[in-house]
Design an enzyme around this catalytic site. Structure first.
Site, short mmCIF file in Angstrom:
data_model
loop_
_atom_site.label_atom_id
_atom_site.label_comp_id
_atom_site.label_asym_id
_atom_site.label_seq_id
_atom_site.Cartn_x
_atom_site.Cartn_y
_atom_site.Cartn_z
N LYS A 1 1.30 4.25 -2.76
CA LYS A 1 0.90 5.78 -2.36
C LYS A 1 2.19 6.54 -2.72
O LYS A 1 2.14 7.60 -3.22
CB LYS A 1 0.72 6.05 -1.03
N TYR B 1 0.91 -1.15 0.06
CA TYR B 1 0.16 0.01 0.20
C TYR B 1 0.93 1.28 0.01
O TYR B 1 0.59 2.25 -0.80
CB TYR B 1 -0.84 0.12 1.08
#
Length: 312
Positions: free
Chosen positions: A141, A137
């Site tokens: 980002k 994740y």
């Protein structure tokens, strides 16, 4: 932004997106565009481009993302990196292609190294190894940040990136399998009280420290940055104070009114030992969080309890 500008809130049903939408409506913005994931799959590049071409969008708040806690990140790492890369790539590219005036990309403080000095300053990005439990994740980002910076440099776009700390508020995810720690604790203590259970299990040792920002404060910060910030460098959004998971659990137990025991399970990984963001940059720009944790927790629990009564 002018009140008549066309504003697209991507992810308007989520914790962050719904707060941004509420804030915009309260401030008198009326030309607001939003679609549910069933109406528009942002992972699909053709759908996304067609949507942007159909609407003359001036500003974009990119809050759409696949999110979850430690359990979800551990179980679905491919989903987290793939879906987030696809969503942000498609939206950023479409925004560039259709001459969107400005875009705000919302990242996360999990982009910072696991053992970075505290509090986390913006310049600590890419200075060390990430926390393994949410690395996919975080990498997605970080890629979104670098995309915005690269498009600005090559194409002269106005794409800015903000890094919120741990969020809570209305429309949070209270699913025990996929939620973050704060809403999970609210649900656990509430159900333990309702079912008169003798104890509540809390994952980990309780020692990690976390910072919690109410989604309404974040929405205010996002609107502030959209109107007052132009730099390509990232900006932290937080309150500048943290609390241990043990202290948070005790605070939520008191607010819920549960009188049983708290049992910590150290076999579950703690994640990053501490995650407090340095908010000096956004404070200097003129914004500061307003909602205290105690008041924020009470309001969220009251809303959760009302929802629970409705479902019954």
């Amino acid at each position: 932004m002018d009140k008549q500008d066309s504003i697209y809130v991507a992810g308007h049903r989520g914790l962050v997106g719904s707060a941004i939408l509420r804030k915009l409506e309260r401030e008198g913005y009326r030309n607001l565009i939003y679609r549910s994931s069933s109406e528009l799959d942002l992972r699909d590049s053709r759908q996304t481009m067609a949507f942007f071409q159909e609407h003359s969008i001036d500003y974009v708040f990119l809050a759409a993302a696949k999110v979850g806690g430690i359990a979800a990140n551990n179980e679905y790492p491919a989903d987290f990196i793939r879906d987030n890369l696809m969503i942000q790539t498609n939206v950023i590219e479409a925004a560039y292609r259709t001459n969107v005036k400005k875009l705000l990309f919302l990242g996360s403080t999990c982009i910072y190294p696991k053992l970075a000095p505290q509090p986390l300053k913006e310049e600590y990005l890419l200075t060390g190894e990430l926390e393994p439990t949410n690395e996919p994740y975080a990498i997605a980002k970080i890629a979104g940040i670098k995309m915005c910076q690269s498009y600005n440099r090559q194409y002269g776009t106005r794409f800015i990136s903000a890094m919120p700390t741990n969020m809570y508020g209305p429309n949070d995810n209270f699913n025990l399998h996929t939620s973050h720690v704060l809403p999970a604790l609210i649900r656990k203590f509430h159900e333990a009280k309702e079912n008169r259970l003798p104890s509540v299990e809390v994952w980990g040792t309780g020692n990690p420290r976390r910072e919690f920002l109410h989604s309404d404060d974040l929405a205010e910060a996002c609107l502030f940055l959209m109107n007052h910030y132009e730099d390509s460098e990232i900006v932290n959004i937080g309150v500048g104070e943290d609390i241990s998971i043990r202290e948070l659990a005790e605070k939520i137990r008191d607010i819920v009114g549960y009188d049983g025991d708290i049992v910590f399970n150290p076999s579950i990984p703690d994640g990053t030992p501490r995650k407090l963001v340095d908010v000096a940059k956004i404070n200097r720009l003129g914004w500061k969080a307003k909602i205290g944790l105690d008041n924020g927790l009470r309001s969220v629990y009251d809303a959760f309890r009302q929802d629970d009564l409705v479902k019954q």
